[in-house]
Design an enzyme around this catalytic site. Structure first.
Site: not given
Ligand code: NAP
Ligand code: MG
Length: 478
Positions: A184, A258, A292, A389
């Site tokens: 996804k 992650e 991240c 963050e």
């Molecule tokens: P996010 O809102 O948590 O979204 C991540 C993924 O989860 C997207 O595909 C999102 O879909 C989906 N999602 C959203 N709500 C969900 C739910 N209730 N159940 C299941 N899936 C759901 O994060 P983001 O804003 O896209 O990305 C930024 C964050 O990711 C930052 O906090 C960053 O630090 C973290 N990150 C961590 C790593 C690591 O390796 N530790 C790497 C990269 C990023 P939609 O986008 O379609 O809403």
């Protein structure tokens, strides 16, 4: 303004983008049950690139069934050596199409073409090459006497900051270990995941081994809640990570998370300063700070604080912000309006709290989402900009007097993903690195990645590792 101006140098490769993308299920492109499609845009000019299917629970169910069938019928029965050939083919195809994929990643995500071309795409290919090599040697990854078994059907959910690379980090070890997958991608960046689906089809993987369902958070939630998924691998925010942890608690589903980070980049007075400056700049401004593991809290030893600030002030003026497709661009577009709003909100909170904001002086393009390279001085550990963050090109600078104080301040965070240490003294470097509670610590460098090296967090940065032998264990039942 510098005396010498750069001439525009846009990347001219035009990748083939379809008007409309379906869901990739059981080796075919299919329509979503609801018939709903949503536009996906280029964040650098807000133009629509394509329409993408919106998957709901019924589509997710169809994809999981396809993955289950493929698991039982083909994939679990194949030898490791046979699986390796498929994984290797994907790696080769990514390499062959590297330019097209890089442009696509930049168009849909907003990151500079230099980064997608030189980092994202080669690193994605490297992960498939690396794990292809493990597929027939899995027993060697385990303790003697153990047999390697796949887990089954894996639901994998990835964010928008490294769309292709995060998909590669998840798919490559899962496939090498004999699992099947429903992937996804993030709502704002589906295009390279869909290009990867096309590559999977052309690599002739058995239908259903890899399925890609586009949509939004509700699609991800449907995947998490599906009864026939054996494992969820999630990369994204800590907030959503907690929702997923709750949703999978008490089920037999395996889980790896992650999540976010707020890394300390510690610069001691005896550090090689020219290199440290580049490490600071790379640590926070790479990918507009949508990283991240970004070094978003700079801790400098008090007596070099003023010198570092003067150097940083001068250095950000040399960063080129603008068209992500221009090969000279350093700072591209912010991924979405929502993310730009979030950056503004946190930066405003820093100004209100009394920290001093320094920004590069440049014109922002009229269309698209942009934010200048910025840093804050006079930051207190209690400020939101020191704790939360920002996920944008904004650095918070703080000081320390002794290595002990540096460690204390660095560890004063609920996160624990990465950290950096800069000093010429080897023993001090090692001592500080050992005290830091972070999954990855870079010494006299920053943002180095290798498929053989594990990556992952502690505490609110999540659990589980991606990369290396450690990454295999997350996809083997043992
Ligand atoms: P996010 O809102 O948590 O979204 C991540 C993924 O989860 C997207 O595909 C999102 O879909 C989906 N999602 C959203 N709500 C969900 C739910 N209730 N159940 C299941 N899936 C759901 O994060 P983001 O804003 O896209 O990305 C930024 C964050 O990711 C930052 O906090 C960053 O630090 C973290 N990150 C961590 C790593 C690591 O390796 N530790 C790497 C990269 C990023 P939609 O986008 O379609 O809403
Ligand atoms: Mg989101």
């Amino acid at each position: 303004m510098s005396i010498l101006e750069y001439a525009p140098s846009p990347e001219t490769t035009a990748p083939h983008i379809r008007e409309r993308y379906g869901l990739f299920i059981e080796g075919r492109w299919v329509s979503p049950a609801s018939g709903r499609y949503v536009p996906t845009i280029n964040p650098a000019d807000e133009s629509v690139l394509a329409e993408v299917a919106f998957a709901e629970a019924a589509d997710v169910d169809r994809a999981v069934r396809a993955a289950r069938k493929a698991y039982d019928k083909y994939w679990r029965k194949l030898s490791g050596a046979a699986r390796a050939k498929y994984v290797y083919r994907i790696a080769r195809a990514i390499t062959e199409r590297s330019r097209e994929l890089a442009v696509l990643e930049t168009l849909n995500g907003g990151k500079p073409i230099r980064e997608s071309r030189d980092f994202d795409v080669p690193a994605a290919a490297a992960h498939f090459f690396y794990y292809a090599g493990w597929a027939d040697k899995l027993e060697w990854a385990l303790r003697a006497g153990r047999t390697a078994h796949p887990i089954g059907v894996c639901g994998q959910i990835v964010p928008w900051n490294f769309p292709l690379l995060m998909a590669a980090w998840k798919l490559a070890p899962a496939l090498a270990c004999g699992n099947t997958v429903v992937l996804k991608p993030a709502e704002t960046t589906p295009l390279t995941a869909l290009a990867l689906a096309q590559i999977v089809a052309e690599a002739d993987l058995p239908p259903g081994v890899v399925n890609v369902v586009t949509g939004d958070g509700s699609t991800g939630a449907a995947l998490v809640e599906h009864d026939d998924v054996d494992k969820i691998a999630f990369t994204g925010s800590t907030e959503v990570g907690k929702i997923i942890a709750r949703a999978t608690a008490g089920t037999a589903k395996r889980l790896t998370l992650e999540l976010g980070g707020k890394a300390a980049n510690i610069v001691c007075a005896d550090a090689p300063l020219d290199q440290a400056m580049e490490g600071i700049v790379n640590g926070i401004y790479f990918n507009q700070g949508h990283v991240c593991c970004a070094g978003s809290r700079l801790l400098v030893e008090e007596r070099i604080h003023d010198e570092i600030i003067e150097r940083l002030r001068a250095r950000i003026e040399t960063l080129r912000l603008g068209d992500p497709l221009d090969k000279n661009t350093d700072i591209g577009a912010i991924n979405s309006r929502a993310q730009l709003d979030k950056i503004h909100e946190l930066v405003d909170s820093g100004v209100e709290a009394g920290a001093t904001l320094v920004q590069q002086s440049c014109w922002l393009p009229e269309r698209g989402f942009f934010f200048p390279a910025s840093f804050f001085t006079g930051v207190q550990p209690s400020h939101r900009i020191a704790r939360e963050e920002i996920f944008g090109p904004v650095l918070s600078v703080m000081t320390f007097r002794t290595p002990e104080e540096a460690v204390e301040k660095a560890n004063n965070t609920p996160y624990g993903l990465s950290a950096g240490v800069w000093t010429d003294k080897g023993s001090k470097n090692m001592w500080i690195a050992q005290q830091l509670r972070a999954g990855v610590v870079w010494c006299n460098t920053f943002n180095q990645f290798d498929p053989a090296s594990p990556f992952g967090g502690y505490r609110e940065s999540g659990f589980g590792r991606e990369g290396g032998v450690h990454g295999l264990h997350e996809y083997l039942a043992h």
